[in-house]
Scaffold this motif. Structure first.
Motif, PDB file in Angstrom:
ATOM      1  N   SER A 180      -1.734 -29.225   2.636  1.00 28.75           N
ATOM      2  CA  SER A 180      -1.806 -27.905   2.023  1.00 28.75           C
ATOM      3  C   SER A 180      -3.134 -27.244   2.318  1.00 28.75           C
ATOM      4  CB  SER A 180      -1.641 -28.008   0.506  1.00 28.75           C
ATOM      5  OG  SER A 180      -0.406 -28.541   0.208  1.00 28.75           O
ATOM      6  N   GLU A 230       0.760 -28.433  -9.235  1.00 32.51           N
ATOM      7  CA  GLU A 230       1.248 -28.294  -7.860  1.00 32.51           C
ATOM      8  C   GLU A 230       1.300 -26.827  -7.444  1.00 32.51           C
ATOM      9  OE1 GLU A 230       2.258 -30.556  -5.675  1.00 32.51           O
ATOM     10  OE2 GLU A 230       1.822 -32.258  -6.965  1.00 32.51           O
ATOM     11  N   LYS A 233      -1.336 -25.297  -5.396  1.00 25.83           N
ATOM     12  CA  LYS A 233      -1.480 -25.898  -4.074  1.00 25.83           C
ATOM     13  C   LYS A 233      -0.506 -25.298  -3.071  1.00 25.83           C
ATOM     14  CE  LYS A 233      -2.793 -30.501  -5.527  1.00 25.83           C
ATOM     15  NZ  LYS A 233      -2.198 -31.791  -5.794  1.00 25.83           N
ATOM     16  N   ASN A 234       0.602 -24.823  -3.601  1.00 27.31           N
ATOM     17  CA  ASN A 234       1.667 -24.407  -2.692  1.00 27.31           C
ATOM     18  C   ASN A 234       1.679 -22.920  -2.382  1.00 27.31           C
ATOM     19  OD1 ASN A 234       2.461 -27.015  -2.640  1.00 27.31           O
ATOM     20  ND2 ASN A 234       3.952 -26.765  -4.285  1.00 27.31           N
ATOM     21  N   MET A 235       0.625 -22.233  -2.750  1.00 27.63           N
ATOM     22  CA  MET A 235       0.618 -20.811  -2.446  1.00 27.63           C
ATOM     23  C   MET A 235      -0.596 -20.457  -1.591  1.00 27.63           C
ATOM     24  SD  MET A 235       1.660 -19.140  -5.995  1.00 27.63           S
ATOM     25  CE  MET A 235       3.017 -19.754  -6.957  1.00 27.63           C
ATOM     26  N   VAL A 236      -0.378 -19.515  -0.705  1.00 25.32           N
ATOM     27  CA  VAL A 236      -1.454 -19.094   0.186  1.00 25.32           C
ATOM     28  C   VAL A 236      -1.908 -17.705  -0.250  1.00 25.32           C
ATOM     29  CG1 VAL A 236      -2.119 -18.692   2.557  1.00 25.32           C
ATOM     30  CG2 VAL A 236      -0.359 -20.354   2.042  1.00 25.32           C
TER      31      VAL A 236
END
Lengths: 345, 544, 210, 79
Positions: A180, A230, A233-236
């Protein structure tokens, strides 16, 4: 050995746009048109391989057909060809233009590094790891190969940390976190590098891409559930229409609200179309297709800018992916309709 | 002027059961230029390949990889092979050949890598000094001494492999050829439109072959097939097959480089055949250079035999004849004033040289511009005919006639100075008419175009200018040698000759290129824009 | 049958044995019938499990094919490098009419998207869905294994029971009965002998006295 | 005055060649590199590229003509 080997493999001259762009246009005119895909869709796998061997992929098909057969031959040939083409592109781009090209090519670096780390993390053999590498990218491929030979997961990260772009890595973290981070830092760094050109098509494309990645992941998290730690962590960061706050509130909206809000973005109609489907397969495919079509449309621009090159990078990637979709789809007996719908033409 | 083969667009509709037979017939006749299937919808879809195309493709891939690895090409193989039908046996033979070759090359590779290792050990140098056990050293020594044996073995393997390849290559080439043409037939349906029970072929055939094809198909398949002529729009690219006499043939290349003519358009090849070498000759105009180019292109014709080279050399050959002719007029031989050197002052009552390009540049300039006027007029006349053919007389007069009248009016006005005042009035009248026609035809914008046509005509000044620069360089080379180098005597004489040779070779190459390009440019930019649209395609019949 | 002593006590013993055998025979017969009755259901279960397994395997393969087509073999292979741990399961046993059959409980093949080892950012839901399908396949494999091994055990048990019933019916019980007959016969004979002897003595006595 | 005229004529004839030469060179630089770029990928564009490359040469040819006319037609009248 110079530790920061990035792009030092290339000695680049000044960018000559009139040369570069006419050449790239000529290259682009060699790409397959839609009627060729129609033909390919009606061919058997070995026929496709032969057909490719009669055109632009002649060199690769002929040299690889001693080692591979069938669909393997096609996939290896097209990857090799893609690598060759991109390398050529960078060499002819010159200093100014290659900056952009590298920015796109770094994705393959990220892919390669992630592959190596995954392999090391689960103690896969060197051959297993090497099978998953693609010889494209900003980092010299020899460096990636040398990473495969380094013994452990932590050692690989320690080695990577010596390279400037990857100094943020932390060998104590798990593989998923590192993946990530690599992804997020990739976008962060590019957006920083090209900060001055905030309105440029290139940045717009990248930010659209970020949006699409985020939407895909939100849909996944909504479907499969998620843990709060989580989520972040999973987003930009840096999307064109959706920022992090928007995203995390979207994540928690009930269905109706979600649809209502997403419809305000250009992606709404795509999501709505696939809303009822059981899998996210086709949604992702459509989003991907949308992005590629966006790029194809947007990157037609001024002949004295980098746009034609970016357009070609994307178009070539699309071509290779189309060929792969057709041949792989044929090999695993997918219906022609499904393959056809997924093609970006 | 010869007229090219008239093409006609056809559709061939048949039931699917005779598709294979039809393809066979079309393939053997080699007359139909198939239009590939383009759009797919519910009723009409692209056809599927016939037969064992998958196996054939696999085989072809194997053969081609062998052919490319060992660089086997038809022109390298002298043996003649007999045509054999494809059978399982042949298929087996291909795979066997592939495997043998694979085995051999693997062995050779292995030995090569061992040899490389031995070389590496050798390069480490004397090992006795490091204090390694005697036994080990002796074993290393035996390893090193085995090098020559290994090399011999490798060479033997290579020889064996080469002989196998040599033996098989003719057969592989033949097989490749056979498979390619079979596959072309099998894949032909990919170019057809098909429905559930029928197939449709669209394409072009020469008009005079239509009845023949129809009869053959009727005889073979009766009512199950139907061949029809269909209408086509003006925008459609029509295949062109030239029918020029042999001397004109090379000049087709100049059209191929540009664009093929549409069917209803005048084919300018013949005009180019006359004007291109003329322009070339005017620009280069040197007896010596002409002779060099003539013999060089004759010689090169024996070496380069591809279609494109033949055409280029053919063009050069004609052009060099004109070059020699204009060389006589200019009195130039490698830049030297040949008549002055030979002491000839008059031939048949003409003062020699007729035109000295350096001194008499004004007359040449006038000549160039006159040629320009004539050339542009020719172009406009062609344009007039083209417009008249595709539209009507009124259109032709407005679009092209006006320009023709304009140019004539200017000629009259210009010549009035030398002849009489009546010409001036007459010319002015014509000018007025042409201007009115222009405004009617294209509006006031048309008037701006006048500058365009003026600069087009002025552009022919290059006939003088390029020649001037070419002869200028030649004279500079000559005078450097004769005035500066030769007088010093001794070794300088040798140096002088080498300067002469190199200098003139350079100037010839430059002259060939510059004259060719500028002659070409005059045709493409100045001449073609007056009438030529192009948009035809090359006639590529199915089966060739 | 020489070793059998034709005594009354033997006879009583034998009689008891016969009775036991007969009861046992009846019970075993009932068990056999019961198992056979159960068997039909189990065969159906096993067949179903097999079919679902095959089906799900097909689906999973199709997903894999599609994922490879859309994402590229290399991407999929890269994700496949993370094979995190071997699937865990609990093995228990269950009693069906006295047969111990395995039972797999606590199926933990299914993982959340965050526990599969790859990062969400660097992958797509195609990978998720393919993995999910394969997890399902694993689950069905476990179920199929359970059904099949149960079937095997039960079949085995039926076989054993059938053999026992047969043995009782055609060997042990007839044997015991013939032994009983023999003793009966001997005892009867003995009695007759005794009677005869007694009669002889009585006759002698009456002759003497008269 | 005549001398000044001569100087002007000579200078302008020089200038017309130099300036048009530079202009043609600048244009040809771009066209040439574009042409080379195109034909490295598509050999069949070779001829089109070459022809396109000489197009700006018209400028310098006009320059040369003007300069010649100045030198040989205008100048003698002044002298």
């Amino acid at each position: 050995m110079d530790l920061n080997v990035v792009s030092s493999e290339y000695w680049l001259g000044e960018t000559n746009y009139s040369y570069l762009n006419t050449r790239v246009r000529a290259m682009e005119s060699n790409l397959f048109r839609s009627d060729v895909y129609m033909k390919l869709l009606n061919m058997e796998v070995s026929q496709i391989a032969r057909f490719l061997g009669e055109g632009n992929y002649k060199e690769e098909i002929e040299s690889l057909s001693r080692e591979y057969r069938g669909v393997e031959l096609i996939e290896h040939s097209i990857n090799k060809n893609l690598g060759k083409t991109y390398n050529k592109l960078i060499k002819m781009s010159g200093k100014k233009a290659s900056k952009y090209a590298f920015a796109i090519l770094t994705r393959w670096d990220i892919h390669n590094i992630i592959s190596v780390l995954r392999g090391k993390y689960s103690k896969a053999t060197a051959e297993e790891i090497e099978r998953t590498l693609i010889p494209i990218g900003e980092l010299p491929f020899s460096l990636i190969q040398s990473l495969v030979k380094i013994y452990g997961y932590e050692d690989v990260i320690k080695r990577l940390k010596k390279i400037e772009q990857f100094d943020f890595l932390d060998e104590t973290k798990g593989i998923a976190d590192i993946e990530s981070e690599l992804f997020k830092m990739y976008y962060k760094k590019i957006l920083e590098t090209f900060k001055k050109e905030n309105k440029s098509l290139f940045i717009q494309f990248l930010r659209t891409e970020i949006d699409i990645i985020n939407i895909k992941n939100i849909m996944r998290m909504r479907r499969y559930g998620f843990a709060i730690e989580e989520e972040e962590k999973n987003m930009v960061e840096g999307g064109l229409f959706l920022n992090i706050e928007n995203l995390s509130s979207l994540l928690r909206e009930p269905e109706k609200e979600f649809l209502k809000r997403i419809k305000k973005t250009p992606y709404g109609s795509i999501i709505e179309k696939h809303w009822q489907e059981k899998t996210l397969f086709y949604l992702e495919e459509s989003l991907e297709k949308y992005l590629m079509e966006c790029a194809k449309e947007q990157f037609i621009g001024d002949p004295f800018t980098i746009m034609p090159v970016l357009h070609y990078i994307i178009s070539k990637k699309i071509e290779v992916e189309n060929i792969r979709k057709i041949s792989r789809g044929k090999a695993s007996n997918l219906e022609i309709k499904i393959i056809e719908d997924s093609l970006v033409i | 002027m010869s007229s090219n083969e008239r093409m006609t667009k056809i559709t061939l509709v048949g039931t699917k059961d005779i598709m294979k037979g039809t393809i066979e017939i079309l393939h053997s006749l080699k007359i139909i230029h198939i239009i590939d299937f383009k759009e797919q919808d519910e009723t009409f879809e692209i056809g599927k390949s016939l037969g064992e195309v998958s196996i054939f493709s696999e085989l072809l891939l194997s053969i081609r990889s062998i052919l490319s690895k060992f660089d086997i090409r038809p022109d390298k193989v002298k043996t003649i092979y007999i045509k054999r039908e494809v059978s399982r046996e042949l298929e087996k033979e291909v795979y066997e050949t592939e495997n043998t070759i694979k085995m051999y090359s693997e062995k050779i590779e292995k030995i090569s890598s061992i040899l490389k290792e031995i070389d590496r050990i050798k390069s480490i140098g004397e090992i006795t000094e490091i204090g390694i056990e005697k036994k080990l050293i002796s074993s290393i020594d035996t390893l090193l001494s085995s090098k020559s044996r290994l090399e011999k073995q490798r060479d033997k393997l290579r020889e064996e492999m080469d002989s196998i390849i040599k033996e098989k290559s003719a057969y592989l080439l033949q097989y490749e050829d056979f498979l390619s043409s079979e596959i072309e037939k099998m894949e032909a349906p990919l170019r057809f439109t098909t429905t559930k029970n029928t197939f449709i072929v669209e394409g072009w055939i020469p008009e005079n072959k239509f009845q023949e094809l129809k009869n053959i198909l009727k005889k073979k398949f009766g009512d199950r097939v139907n061949l029809d002529k269909i209408k086509y729009s003006d925008e459609e690219p029509v295949p062109v097959e030239f029918k020029h006499p042999t001397p004109v043939k090379p000049f087709e290349l100049l059209l191929e480089l540009f664009e093929y003519p549409k069917t209803r358009e005048i084919d300018p090849t013949f005009a180019i055949f006359i004007t291109f070498p003329l322009f070339y000759g005017i620009m280069l105009g040197d007896i010596g250079y002409g002779l060099v180019i003539f013999f060089a292109s004759l010689f090169m014709k024996t070496k380069f035999k591809t279609e494109g080279w033949k055409m280029i050399l053919g063009i050069l050959e004609y052009s060099s004849l004109y070059t020699i002719a204009f060389g006589f007029i200019d009195g130039e031989f490698f830049g030297f004033d040949i008549f002055a050197l030979l002491g000839i002052e008059e031939i048949f009552g003409f003062k020699m040289p007729i035109l000295n390009r350096i001194v008499d540049f004004m007359p040449i300039m006038v000549l160039s511009i006159s040629i320009g006027v004539l050339h542009v007029l020719l172009g406009l006349t062609f344009g007039f005919i083209n417009v008249y053919r595709s539209h009507n007389l009124k259109e032709a007069i407005l679009k092209k006639g006006a320009w023709i009248i304009l140019i004539f009016s200017i000629i009259f006005i210009a010549s009035s100075v030398y002849i009489s005042n009546i010409f001036l009035y007459f010319g002015s009248g014509l000018l007025l008419i042409s201007l009115i026609l222009l405004v009617v035809g294209e509006g006031f914008i048309g008037l701006i175009e006048i500058f365009g046509i003026m600069s087009n005509i002025l552009s022919y000044v290059r006939l003088m200018a390029i020649g001037l620069s070419s002869v200028g360089i030649a004279i500079v080379i000559n005078s450097i040698v004769t005035d500066i180098v030769f007088p010093k005597g001794g070794i300088f004489v040798l140096l002088g000759y080498s300067i002469l040779i190199l200098g003139h070779i350079g100037n010839i190459l430059l002259g060939i290129l510059a004259s060719f390009l500028h002659a070409l440019r005059l045709h493409y930019v100045e001449f073609f824009t007056k009438f030529y649209e192009g948009g035809g395609i090359k006639y590529k019949p199915f089966g060739i | 049958m020489p070793q059998i002593k034709p005594t009354r006590s033997e006879l009583i013993k034998l009689q008891r044995k016969i009775k036991l055998s007969k009861t046992g025979y009846n019970i075993l017969k009932k068990k056999r019938d019961g198992l056979v009755m159960n068997l039909f259901g189990m065969v159906k279960d096993a067949k179903e499990a097999q079919e679902t397994l095959e089906e799900s395997y097909e689906v999973a393969n199709r997903y894999l094919g599609m994922t490879i087509a859309f994402e590229g073999e290399i991407n999929v292979a890269s994700c496949a490098l993370i094979k995190k741990g071997t699937p865990q399961f609990q093995l228990e046993s269950k009693n069906i009419m006295g047969v111990q059959v395995p039972k797999i409980s606590e199926l933990s093949f299914k993982k959340g998207i965050n526990d599969r080892g790859y990062s969400i950012l660097s992958t797509s839901s195609k990978i998720d869905e393919t993995v999910e399908e394969y997890e399902k396949v694993l689950e069905y494999v476990a179920k199929a294994v359970e059904a099949e091994s149960t079937l095997k055990k039960v079949l085995n048990e039926i076989e054993v029971t059938k053999r026992r019933v047969n043995a009782l019916e055609s060997k042990i019980i007839p044997k015991l009965e013939s032994q009983k007959k023999f003793i009966d016969f001997r005892l009867e004979e003995l009695e007759r002998e005794n009677k005869f002897r007694l009669k002889m003595i009585k006759d002698k006595k009456s002759k003497k006295s008269s | 005055m005549a001398e000044l005229g001569v100087i002007v004529v000579v200078l302008s004839s020089v200038a017309s060649v130099i300036l048009t030469g530079l202009a043609a060179a600048w244009a040809e630089k771009h066209i040439g590199s574009a042409a080379i770029g195109a034909m490295t990928e598509k050999e069949e564009l070779f001829s089109k590229g070459l022809v396109l490359t000489v197009i700006p040469e018209t400028i310098v040819i006009f320059g040369l003509t003007v300069s010649l006319v100045l030198l040989f037609v205008v100048l003698p009248q002044l002298l």
